[in-house]
Design a protein around this motif. Structure first.
Motif, PDB file in Angstrom:
ATOM      1  N   ARG A 284       0.734  -1.264   0.070  1.00  0.00           N
ATOM      2  CA  ARG A 284       0.140   0.119  -0.026  1.00  0.00           C
ATOM      3  C   ARG A 284       0.690   1.387  -0.119  1.00  0.00           C
ATOM      4  O   ARG A 284       0.438   2.447   0.116  1.00  0.00           O
ATOM      5  N   TYR A 285       2.069   1.197  -0.077  1.00  0.00           N
ATOM      6  CA  TYR A 285       3.038   2.218  -0.187  1.00  0.00           C
ATOM      7  C   TYR A 285       2.943   3.359  -1.187  1.00  0.00           C
ATOM      8  O   TYR A 285       2.697   4.491  -1.079  1.00  0.00           O
ATOM      9  N   ALA A 286       2.284   2.753  -2.499  1.00  0.00           N
ATOM     10  CA  ALA A 286       2.120   3.700  -3.724  1.00  0.00           C
ATOM     11  C   ALA A 286       0.945   4.597  -3.181  1.00  0.00           C
ATOM     12  O   ALA A 286       1.020   5.814  -3.328  1.00  0.00           O
ATOM     13  N   GLU A 287      -0.011   4.063  -2.598  1.00  0.00           N
ATOM     14  CA  GLU A 287      -1.241   4.684  -2.094  1.00  0.00           C
ATOM     15  C   GLU A 287      -0.868   6.055  -0.910  1.00  0.00           C
ATOM     16  O   GLU A 287      -1.204   7.039  -1.345  1.00  0.00           O
ATOM     17  N   ALA A 288      -0.275   5.523  -0.028  1.00  0.00           N
ATOM     18  CA  ALA A 288       0.308   6.582   0.835  1.00  0.00           C
ATOM     19  C   ALA A 288       1.237   7.461   0.468  1.00  0.00           C
ATOM     20  O   ALA A 288       1.303   8.761   0.609  1.00  0.00           O
ATOM     21  N   ARG A 289       2.235   6.985  -0.517  1.00  0.00           N
ATOM     22  CA  ARG A 289       2.932   8.063  -1.080  1.00  0.00           C
ATOM     23  C   ARG A 289       2.670   8.984  -1.886  1.00  0.00           C
ATOM     24  O   ARG A 289       2.577  10.364  -1.869  1.00  0.00           O
ATOM     25  N   ALA A 290       1.448   8.594  -2.547  1.00  0.00           N
ATOM     26  CA  ALA A 290       0.637   9.570  -3.434  1.00  0.00           C
ATOM     27  C   ALA A 290       0.053  10.769  -2.343  1.00  0.00           C
ATOM     28  O   ALA A 290       0.073  11.888  -2.787  1.00  0.00           O
ATOM     29  N   GLU A 291      -0.736  10.254  -1.604  1.00  0.00           N
ATOM     30  CA  GLU A 291      -1.138  11.308  -0.439  1.00  0.00           C
ATOM     31  C   GLU A 291      -0.230  11.874   0.116  1.00  0.00           C
ATOM     32  O   GLU A 291      -0.676  13.379   0.182  1.00  0.00           O
ATOM     33  N   LEU A 292       0.944  11.359   0.526  1.00  0.00           N
ATOM     34  CA  LEU A 292       1.868  12.218   1.306  1.00  0.00           C
ATOM     35  C   LEU A 292       2.541  13.399   0.255  1.00  0.00           C
ATOM     36  O   LEU A 292       2.599  14.572   0.885  1.00  0.00           O
ATOM     37  N   ALA A 293       2.896  12.913  -0.890  1.00  0.00           N
ATOM     38  CA  ALA A 293       3.152  13.755  -1.946  1.00  0.00           C
ATOM     39  C   ALA A 293       2.326  14.965  -2.132  1.00  0.00           C
ATOM     40  O   ALA A 293       2.501  16.067  -2.569  1.00  0.00           O
TER      41      ALA A 293
END
Ligand SMILES: NC(=O)c1ccc[n+]([C@@H]2O[C@H](COP(=O)([O-])OP(=O)(O)OC[C@H]3O[C@@H](n4cnc5c(N)ncnc54)[C@H](OP(=O)(O)O)[C@@H]3O)[C@@H](O)[C@H]2O)c1
Length: 336
Positions: A284-293
């Motif tokens: 789920r890193y991609a999902e989190a990274r998109a939100e954090l970015a």
């Protein structure tokens, strides 16, 4: 791309029982590796320096095997592909992986992520967009089951994970209290990062300060520190509180872990205390990274990287900075 002909490395020479001393490390020099079929070589530019490294070398990690004596010290790192025989990784591409404390690493691509330097500077991929950010994000939102009515306390609040965790809790609408060492760090988290209050554990009684800042009790405690700070927060839990065990940096250099003396408070508070490991959320890193970015882009989240210069040779000193509280934000070692 310009290539060095030698590869400097830091290897573990002896297993420390507490904080490492210079003789626990060895600086070695080898030829730069050459990629075989299906491999590529990375020139490391930024190394992640992490408190858990102390557990990896003293053999007390609860989730990974100790670094072997004589092995290159393990570390996450960002860099650029300098040579490639791999169809998926071209020369010049920016990548993150477990490349170790060395200037050049050979890889077959396992566990390697491509980075976009136009989206964020490389050190940020070790900070808010890296494991640091993932730990804060999943620890709070998944393990902490955050909701906007929560009063959230974060320890190690001016560090890498803590500073991101507190900001995420603010973005989610919570009241956020940070615990950090010293007035400068306390000012940074309140004035620059927007925490509602800060407690300087070096000069204040944490339990008493929480009475003032969290009169209704603590709903979520994101704990990076353990020890006395965990004990103090345990006495101020609201009913149904969730303690998120991210780490226990106060215990990493100790000869023996100190258990929480006040754990029985969990009973009356109907509270839980849950450990977690960020890489369990890798899918789920991609999902989190998109939100954090997105939050970074909107200026709602600050990723501060504390860059330690000096290259590979400076790694032993850089690691000790974490335990002396000499970093603010994510400690990164720059590799020239
Ligand atoms: N569960 C996971 O998957 C995961 C992943 C990454 C990191 N972590 C954990 O997250 C925590 C924070 O890591 P980080 O990379 O963000 O490091 P960090 O917080 O940037 O650096 C460590 C900080 O800990 C504080 N500290 C050191 N010794 C202390 C002591 N005896 N008592 C109280 N505070 C002390 C210092 O800040 P002060 O100046 O405020 O004392 C220091 O700056 C660590 O426990 C780490 O193991 C967990």
């Amino acid at each position: 791309m310009e290539m060095n002909s030698v590869n400097h490395q830091i290897r573990l020479a002896a297993r420390p029982s507490a904080l490492p001393v210079p003789s626990d490390w060895e600086l070695t020099t080898e030829p730069v590796p050459v990629p075989g079929p299906g491999e590529f070589v990375v020139g490391v530019s930024h190394l992640s320096v992490d408190p858990a490294m102390l557990r990896w070398i003293n053999g007390r990690s609860s989730d990974s095997a100790p670094v072997a004596i004589g092995a290159v010290m393990e570390a996450g790192a960002a860099g650029q592909v300098t040579a490639s025989e791999h169809p998926g990784f071209g020369v010049g591409e920016h990548v993150y992986g477990a490349f170790g404390v060395q200037e050049f690493a050979r890889s077959d691509g396992t566990g390697v992520t491509k980075l976009d330097p136009l989206l964020a500077p490389l050190p940020t991929y070790l900070g808010a967009l890296g494991t640091t950010g993932m730990t804060a994000y999943f620890g709070l939102l998944d393990i902490g089951r955050l909701s906007e009515i929560d009063t959230v306390v974060v320890s190690g609040a001016a560090g890498a994970v803590g500073s991101v965790a507190g900001q995420i809790a603010k973005i989610e609408g919570c009241r956020v209290i940070g615990i950090a060492g010293g007035p400068k760090k306390c000012r940074w988290i309140t004035e620059d990062l927007g925490f509602d209050a800060a407690i300087d554990y070096k000069s204040q009684d944490v339990a008493r300060a929480l009475e003032k800042h969290a009169p209704g009790g603590v709903d979520v405690f994101f704990d990076n520190v353990g020890g006395e700070i965990l004990d103090a927060v345990l006495t101020r839990l609201a009913r149904g509180a969730r303690i998120v065990l991210s780490g226990g940096v106060s215990q990493y250099g100790a000869h023996q872990d100190r258990g929480p003396a006040n754990y029985l408070r969990l009973i009356g508070a109907r509270a839980s205390m849950t450990g977690f490991i960020a890489p369990d959320y890798a899918d789920r890193y991609a999902e989190a990274r998109a939100e954090l970015a997105g939050w970074l882009r909107e200026g709602r989240l600050v990723s501060r990287e504390d860059i330690h210069q000096g290259g590979i040779e400076a790694f032993p000193d850089a690691l000790l900075k974490l335990f002396a509280g000499e970093n603010t934000g994510k400690l990164v070692l720059a590799v020239p």
